[in-house]
Design a protein around this motif. Structure first.
Motif, PDB file in Angstrom:
ATOM      1  N   ALA A  14       4.591  52.970  40.360  1.00  0.00           N
ATOM      2  CA  ALA A  14       5.643  53.706  39.657  1.00  0.00           C
ATOM      3  C   ALA A  14       5.256  53.968  38.205  1.00  0.00           C
ATOM      4  CB  ALA A  14       6.955  52.937  39.723  1.00  0.00           C
ATOM      5  N   VAL A  15       4.742  52.933  37.500  1.00  0.00           N
ATOM      6  CA  VAL A  15       4.355  53.164  36.103  1.00  0.00           C
ATOM      7  C   VAL A  15       3.141  54.078  36.024  1.00  0.00           C
ATOM      8  CG1 VAL A  15       5.367  51.066  35.148  1.00  0.00           C
ATOM      9  CG2 VAL A  15       3.016  51.007  35.998  1.00  0.00           C
ATOM     10  N   THR A  16       2.281  54.035  37.033  1.00  0.00           N
ATOM     11  CA  THR A  16       1.140  54.952  37.063  1.00  0.00           C
ATOM     12  C   THR A  16       1.617  56.395  37.217  1.00  0.00           C
ATOM     13  OG1 THR A  16      -0.328  53.267  37.987  1.00  0.00           O
ATOM     14  CG2 THR A  16      -0.976  55.561  38.294  1.00  0.00           C
ATOM     15  N   THR A  17       2.586  56.617  38.102  1.00  0.00           N
ATOM     16  CA  THR A  17       3.151  57.960  38.258  1.00  0.00           C
ATOM     17  C   THR A  17       3.735  58.457  36.943  1.00  0.00           C
ATOM     18  OG1 THR A  17       3.655  57.687  40.610  1.00  0.00           O
ATOM     19  CG2 THR A  17       4.975  59.294  39.402  1.00  0.00           C
ATOM     20  N   LEU A  18       4.526  57.600  36.286  1.00  0.00           N
ATOM     21  CA  LEU A  18       5.112  58.003  35.011  1.00  0.00           C
ATOM     22  C   LEU A  18       4.035  58.312  33.975  1.00  0.00           C
ATOM     23  CD1 LEU A  18       8.216  55.705  34.366  1.00  0.00           C
ATOM     24  CD2 LEU A  18       8.150  58.091  35.062  1.00  0.00           C
ATOM     25  N   ALA A  19       3.030  57.451  33.883  1.00  0.00           N
ATOM     26  CA  ALA A  19       1.964  57.666  32.907  1.00  0.00           C
ATOM     27  C   ALA A  19       1.234  58.978  33.170  1.00  0.00           C
ATOM     28  CB  ALA A  19       0.981  56.497  32.934  1.00  0.00           C
ATOM     29  N   GLU A  20       0.984  59.280  34.438  1.00  0.00           N
ATOM     30  CA  GLU A  20       0.271  60.511  34.776  1.00  0.00           C
ATOM     31  C   GLU A  20       1.090  61.749  34.422  1.00  0.00           C
ATOM     32  OE1 GLU A  20      -0.538  59.904  38.904  1.00  0.00           O
ATOM     33  OE2 GLU A  20      -2.439  58.855  38.534  1.00  0.00           O
ATOM     34  N   VAL A  21       2.390  61.717  34.741  1.00  0.00           N
ATOM     35  CA  VAL A  21       3.215  62.892  34.450  1.00  0.00           C
ATOM     36  C   VAL A  21       3.454  63.025  32.944  1.00  0.00           C
ATOM     37  CG1 VAL A  21       5.377  64.082  34.934  1.00  0.00           C
ATOM     38  CG2 VAL A  21       4.290  62.739  36.724  1.00  0.00           C
ATOM     39  N   LEU A  22       3.609  61.899  32.237  1.00  0.00           N
ATOM     40  CA  LEU A  22       3.700  61.960  30.779  1.00  0.00           C
ATOM     41  C   LEU A  22       2.437  62.566  30.176  1.00  0.00           C
ATOM     42  CD1 LEU A  22       5.337  58.485  30.083  1.00  0.00           C
ATOM     43  CD2 LEU A  22       6.363  60.690  29.511  1.00  0.00           C
ATOM     44  N   ALA A  23       1.281  62.195  30.719  1.00  0.00           N
ATOM     45  CA  ALA A  23       0.020  62.759  30.227  1.00  0.00           C
ATOM     46  C   ALA A  23      -0.030  64.256  30.480  1.00  0.00           C
ATOM     47  CB  ALA A  23      -1.164  62.060  30.890  1.00  0.00           C
ATOM     48  N   LEU A  24       0.384  64.681  31.686  1.00  0.00           N
ATOM     49  CA  LEU A  24       0.418  66.114  31.991  1.00  0.00           C
ATOM     50  C   LEU A  24       1.368  66.851  31.047  1.00  0.00           C
ATOM     51  CD1 LEU A  24       0.487  66.152  35.897  1.00  0.00           C
ATOM     52  CD2 LEU A  24      -1.335  67.047  34.433  1.00  0.00           C
ATOM     53  N   SER A  25       2.489  66.223  30.727  1.00  0.00           N
ATOM     54  CA  SER A  25       3.441  66.857  29.820  1.00  0.00           C
ATOM     55  C   SER A  25       2.831  67.066  28.442  1.00  0.00           C
ATOM     56  CB  SER A  25       4.704  65.999  29.724  1.00  0.00           C
ATOM     57  OG  SER A  25       5.674  66.620  28.913  1.00  0.00           O
ATOM     58  N   GLY A  26       2.136  66.048  27.946  1.00  0.00           N
ATOM     59  CA  GLY A  26       1.467  66.209  26.655  1.00  0.00           C
ATOM     60  C   GLY A  26       0.412  67.301  26.694  1.00  0.00           C
ATOM     61  N   ILE A  27      -0.386  67.320  27.755  1.00  0.00           N
ATOM     62  CA  ILE A  27      -1.425  68.342  27.889  1.00  0.00           C
ATOM     63  C   ILE A  27      -0.802  69.731  27.974  1.00  0.00           C
ATOM     64  CG2 ILE A  27      -3.219  69.218  29.442  1.00  0.00           C
ATOM     65  CD1 ILE A  27      -3.798  66.236  30.137  1.00  0.00           C
ATOM     66  N   SER A  28       0.334  69.841  28.671  1.00  0.00           N
ATOM     67  CA  SER A  28       0.981  71.147  28.797  1.00  0.00           C
ATOM     68  C   SER A  28       1.421  71.680  27.439  1.00  0.00           C
ATOM     69  CB  SER A  28       2.185  71.058  29.748  1.00  0.00           C
ATOM     70  OG  SER A  28       3.301  70.428  29.142  1.00  0.00           O
ATOM     71  N   MET A  29       1.886  70.800  26.572  1.00  0.00           N
ATOM     72  CA  MET A  29       2.284  71.241  25.233  1.00  0.00           C
ATOM     73  C   MET A  29       1.081  71.711  24.432  1.00  0.00           C
ATOM     74  SD  MET A  29       5.301  68.560  24.121  1.00  0.00           S
ATOM     75  CE  MET A  29       4.288  67.067  24.229  1.00  0.00           C
ATOM     76  N   GLY A  30      -0.024  70.970  24.550  1.00  0.00           N
ATOM     77  CA  GLY A  30      -1.235  71.394  23.854  1.00  0.00           C
ATOM     78  C   GLY A  30      -1.743  72.718  24.375  1.00  0.00           C
ATOM     79  N   VAL A  32      10.082  51.012  37.876  1.00  0.00           N
ATOM     80  CA  VAL A  32       9.125  50.812  36.780  1.00  0.00           C
ATOM     81  C   VAL A  32       9.094  49.375  36.279  1.00  0.00           C
ATOM     82  CG1 VAL A  32       9.230  53.210  36.026  1.00  0.00           C
ATOM     83  CG2 VAL A  32      10.789  51.537  35.023  1.00  0.00           C
ATOM     84  N   ALA A  33      10.058  48.562  36.652  1.00  0.00           N
ATOM     85  CA  ALA A  33      10.072  47.168  36.188  1.00  0.00           C
ATOM     86  C   ALA A  33       9.014  46.324  36.881  1.00  0.00           C
ATOM     87  CB  ALA A  33      11.446  46.552  36.418  1.00  0.00           C
ATOM     88  N   HIS A  34       8.550  46.740  38.069  1.00  0.00           N
ATOM     89  CA  HIS A  34       7.710  45.834  38.846  1.00  0.00           C
ATOM     90  C   HIS A  34       6.603  46.509  39.642  1.00  0.00           C
ATOM     91  CE1 HIS A  34       9.801  47.321  42.438  1.00  0.00           C
ATOM     92  NE2 HIS A  34      10.909  47.246  41.718  1.00  0.00           N
ATOM     93  N   ASP A  35       6.609  47.836  39.726  1.00  0.00           N
ATOM     94  CA  ASP A  35       5.709  48.535  40.645  1.00  0.00           C
ATOM     95  C   ASP A  35       4.590  49.244  39.891  1.00  0.00           C
ATOM     96  OD1 ASP A  35       4.472  49.992  42.593  1.00  0.00           O
ATOM     97  OD2 ASP A  35       6.282  50.960  43.356  1.00  0.00           O
ATOM     98  N   PRO A  36       3.333  48.800  40.047  1.00  0.00           N
ATOM     99  CA  PRO A  36       2.220  49.487  39.364  1.00  0.00           C
ATOM    100  C   PRO A  36       2.139  50.959  39.720  1.00  0.00           C
ATOM    101  CG  PRO A  36       1.491  47.384  40.279  1.00  0.00           C
ATOM    102  CD  PRO A  36       2.868  47.621  40.805  1.00  0.00           C
TER     103      PRO A  36
END
Length: 413
Positions: free
Chosen positions: A204-220, A198-202
């Motif tokens: 990797a941060v895109t994967t994290l952002a997508e799964v974080l978004a899915l996690s938020g949606i799952s809670m909703g 995540v320090a240097h790879d677009p």
């Protein structure tokens, strides 16, 4: 000043500079919204380290300053997003767009906000954001520790769903959805694999952002944060509440959750071993008087006024009542089957620790920034089940007589 005859767009931010490709992000946001003449900036000040708290005065101030705007754009962290969602809700659905500036937490995309109520962290229904903007170049501009915090926050996927399923199996939760859980859990290995890049790879941060978004949606979608918030979050909340009371900022929320997920996984390992080995556990059903005294005593030193203890007892009392009413069901439960079902969601604590440690994330409370001292760690872990009405493995361990001093020390070792 906004141009005459045109309603401005309110932009919520804080005093922390956010970067995109090395340049300040805020002027770019203003330009995309039509220039400074179309924008009303609401900059909320944070405490130590510049971090904002989602409390009633902050939300009220933002709602007052955003009133009459054409919409609200939040540029910043998960806490700012929580404030923005709450302010948007207070203004009867003011259109709200979140510009995510780090892969720090999963709270950008749900319809709930974690707010401070009488010094206690409470998940409160607010409002879905209308849109989320997550740009890899912006995310890479965040401090590495903040982006790694998102890996920590997502580590709860390896423990919280087991708590949720346990609670439902025991009649301590109204619902459970494997479909909702699997929205996120199927991406677990991807998250752990991406953590070290995540320090240097677009990508990797895109994967994290997508799964974080899915996690938020799952809670909703679930109508509860239970798919992503179990014992590990209650320990984190108590640490953060204690640090706030001391006038100090705690470590990044997600970083703490990563460590407390290891702790929760260790307790789950101990409890599962006991349930699978048999015999049927001997459960306790303490009285309300006994538990009210215990809850209030647990928080008395932290808040001598008693407000915090009162707020925690208000919700814990509901959990205790449900536990007592379900006594017949609990005493006849198929514990080996329940342990096996929980195992589907869990990860070996050592596996999670290796993955987080290899990425450079903390794996022990003493490694957080700032570190958590041994006394606070013991207090937060020992009393985590007393702060809210959600049933977790810590509650089960307590009612099984497995959650006293030595047991707490063991999961912390």
């Amino acid at each position: 000043m906004p141009e005459r005859g045109r309603r401005p767009v309110a932009v919520l931010t804080d005093n922390v500079v956010k970067l995109r490709a090395g340049s300040d992000l805020l002027p770019l946001v203003e330009e995309l919204l039509g220039g400074p003449g179309r924008v009303r900036v609401i900059a909320v000040a944070g405490g130590e380290g510049g971090r904002v708290h989602a409390d009633a005065p902050t939300i009220e101030r933002v709602a007052v300053e955003a009133k009459g705007a054409a919409g609200l754009v939040t540029v910043g962290s998960g806490t700012l997003a929580d404030v923005g969602k709450a302010a948007s809700d207070a203004l009867l659905g003011l259109p709200h767009v979140v510009v995510q500036t780090a892969t720090s937490v999963n709270g950008f995309t749900d319809d709930q906000s974690v707010l401070l109520v009488k010094g206690v962290k409470r998940t409160t229904h607010t409002r879905w954001p209308d849109a989320l903007v997550a740009d890899a170049e912006v995310l890479l501009g965040a401090p590495l520790a903040l982006n790694l915090a998102g890996v920590g926050d997502l580590s709860a996927m390896f423990t919280a769903p087991a708590d949720w399923q346990l609670a439902h199996a025991l009649g301590m939760a109204d619902s459970y959805s494997a479909t909702v859980v699997d929205m996120v859990r199927v991406h677990g290995q991807e998250v752990l694999d991406a953590a070290g890049r995540v320090a240097h790879d677009p990508a990797a941060v895109t994967t994290l952002a997508e799964v974080l978004a899915l996690s938020g949606i799952s809670m909703g979608a679930a109508g509860t944060t239970a798919p992503a918030s179990g014992m590990e979050h209650t320990v984190s909340h108590l640490i953060e509440m204690s640090m706030n009371r001391r006038g100090r900022e705690a470590a990044y929320h997600g970083a703490t959750v990563g460590v407390t997920s290891i702790i929760a996984a260790r307790l789950w390992s101990t409890v599962r071993a006991r349930l699978e080995a048999g015999p049927r556990p001997s459960l306790s059903f303490p009285s309300a008087d006994v538990m009210e005294a215990r809850v209030r005593d647990a928080f008395a030193t932290l808040d001598p006024s008693g407000e915090m203890g009162e707020e925690c007892w208000r919700l814990y009392a509901k959990k205790l009542q449900r536990w007592t009413v379900n006594r017949e069901r609990l005493e006849s439960a198929d514990w080996q089957s329940i342990a096996a079902q929980a195992g589907r969601h869990l990860i070996e604590p050592s596996e999670l620790a290796v993955a987080l440690g290899s990425a450079g994330a903390p794996v022990h409370l003493s490694q957080l920034d700032p570190p958590v001292d041994a006394d606070l760690a013991r207090w937060a872990v020992a009393n985590c089940h007393l702060m809210r009405d959600r049933f977790t493995v810590a509650d089960l361990a307590f009612f099984m007589g497995m959650w006293e001093g030595e047991a707490v020390a063991e999961v912390l070792s």
